[in-house]
Design a protein around this motif. Structure first.
Motif, short mmCIF file in Angstrom:
data_model
loop_
_atom_site.label_atom_id
_atom_site.label_comp_id
_atom_site.label_asym_id
_atom_site.label_seq_id
_atom_site.Cartn_x
_atom_site.Cartn_y
_atom_site.Cartn_z
N UNK A 30 13.45 -76.92 -99.01
CA UNK A 30 14.21 -75.98 -100.10
C UNK A 30 15.91 -76.44 -100.30
N UNK A 31 15.63 -77.21 -101.34
CA UNK A 31 16.42 -77.40 -101.95
C UNK A 31 18.09 -76.28 -102.59
N UNK A 32 18.07 -75.08 -101.25
CA UNK A 32 19.08 -73.97 -101.84
C UNK A 32 20.68 -74.89 -101.35
N UNK A 33 21.29 -74.21 -101.76
CA UNK A 33 22.98 -75.06 -101.96
C UNK A 33 22.92 -74.20 -100.33
N UNK A 34 24.14 -74.54 -99.46
CA UNK A 34 24.80 -73.81 -98.47
C UNK A 34 25.72 -72.79 -98.47
N UNK A 35 26.48 -73.04 -99.71
CA UNK A 35 27.39 -72.60 -99.36
C UNK A 35 27.32 -70.94 -99.58
N UNK A 36 25.38 -70.58 -100.61
CA UNK A 36 25.13 -69.25 -100.24
C UNK A 36 24.44 -68.30 -98.93
N UNK A 37 23.90 -69.80 -97.91
CA UNK A 37 23.23 -69.38 -97.40
C UNK A 37 24.95 -68.28 -95.89
N UNK A 38 24.11 -67.67 -95.31
CA UNK A 38 25.04 -67.19 -94.64
C UNK A 38 24.11 -65.60 -94.10
N UNK A 39 24.99 -64.41 -93.56
CA UNK A 39 24.48 -63.33 -93.21
C UNK A 39 24.74 -62.40 -94.21
N UNK A 40 25.56 -62.57 -95.33
CA UNK A 40 25.16 -61.32 -96.39
C UNK A 40 23.65 -62.12 -97.29
N UNK A 41 23.50 -60.40 -97.57
CA UNK A 41 21.94 -60.62 -98.09
C UNK A 41 21.79 -59.65 -98.08
N UNK A 42 20.34 -59.15 -98.62
CA UNK A 42 19.82 -58.01 -98.27
C UNK A 42 18.00 -58.52 -98.47
N UNK A 43 17.05 -58.66 -97.89
CA UNK A 43 15.80 -59.19 -97.65
C UNK A 43 15.51 -57.64 -97.42
N UNK A 44 14.42 -56.90 -98.70
CA UNK A 44 13.03 -55.47 -97.89
C UNK A 44 12.26 -56.03 -97.50
N UNK A 45 11.50 -57.57 -96.82
CA UNK A 45 11.16 -57.33 -96.16
C UNK A 45 11.26 -57.96 -94.69
N UNK A 46 12.20 -58.89 -94.54
CA UNK A 46 13.39 -59.29 -93.45
C UNK A 46 14.57 -58.96 -93.80
N UNK A 47 14.93 -57.73 -92.14
CA UNK A 47 15.64 -56.58 -92.55
C UNK A 47 16.73 -58.34 -91.40
N UNK A 99 17.62 -67.80 -84.99
CA UNK A 99 18.70 -67.75 -85.60
C UNK A 99 18.37 -67.77 -87.89
N UNK A 100 18.68 -66.96 -87.97
CA UNK A 100 18.30 -66.76 -89.64
C UNK A 100 19.63 -66.63 -90.96
N UNK A 101 19.57 -67.20 -91.89
CA UNK A 101 20.17 -67.26 -92.77
C UNK A 101 20.03 -66.36 -94.21
N UNK A 102 20.33 -65.85 -94.46
CA UNK A 102 19.58 -65.75 -96.08
C UNK A 102 20.49 -65.79 -97.79
N UNK A 103 20.26 -66.10 -98.10
CA UNK A 103 20.68 -67.21 -99.36
C UNK A 103 20.89 -65.81 -100.82
#
Length: 175
Positions: A30-47, A99-103
């Motif tokens: 999962x080549x994501x930028x860890x700078x955009x991962x954290x606790x801010x964001x919204x996923x309609x299927x996983x609150x 423990x979960x983080x959202x992009x």
């Protein structure tokens, strides 16, 4: 039923069946930028809003999942703590802190590990299933895409070398 509880229930059912999936069509990196991962964001299927709670019941057994107003730094990422309390016949049998983080760019939710307490007769007897991304070769996986695609297959967790070797995966159902 709302999409979020249904999606989570389906993922929990899929996650309950550990075992390595084979095939090159399963996404494991999962080549994501860890700078955009954290606790801010919204996923309609996983609150991941603190205070959000789901409860499942089967006879005398219950499983209650609660999003806590806590975070933990794992693998360089601030992750939201979600408590999973499993009861059998009124007795606590497992208490897990997931423990979960959202992009914030894609709203994809990633799974960064879990601390597990297994109970018997009210006492902790083990920690089977515990793992953390970035420790002993474990790495985070995708828990719920922000925009799921039919046929999409991905690993939720990859934790070789831990007490219980976990490599859970979830496919998005066809059609």
């Amino acid at each position: 039923m709302k999409p979020a509880p249904l999606a989570i229930a389906l993922l929990l059912l899929g996650a309950a069946a550990p075992g390595a999936q084979t095939g090159k069509d399963w996404q494991s990196d999962f080549p994501v930028d860890k700078k955009t991962l954290g606790v801010k964001g919204s996923n309609p299927y996983f609150i991941l809003t603190p205070g959000y709670q789901l409860s499942y019941k089967n006879g005398n057994d219950t499983d209650t999942v609660t999003v806590l107003d806590e975070t933990k730094l794992i693998d360089g990422v601030e992750a939201r703590v979600v408590e999973d309390r499993e009861m059998k016949n009124g007795q606590l049998i497992e208490l897990t802190r997931d423990y979960y983080a959202i992009d914030s760019a894609t709203n994809d939710v990633y799974y960064f590990g879990e601390d597990v307490d297994v109970y018997r007769n009210g006492k902790v007897t083990g920690h089977e299933g515990a793992w953390l991304s970035g420790v002993k070769g474990a790495k985070f996986g995708l828990m719920m895409p922000g925009k799921p695609k039919v046929g999409q297959k991905f690993y939720e967790e990859q934790a070789p070398g831990w007490e219980w070797t976990a490599r859970r995966s979830s496919p998005i159902a066809n059609g």
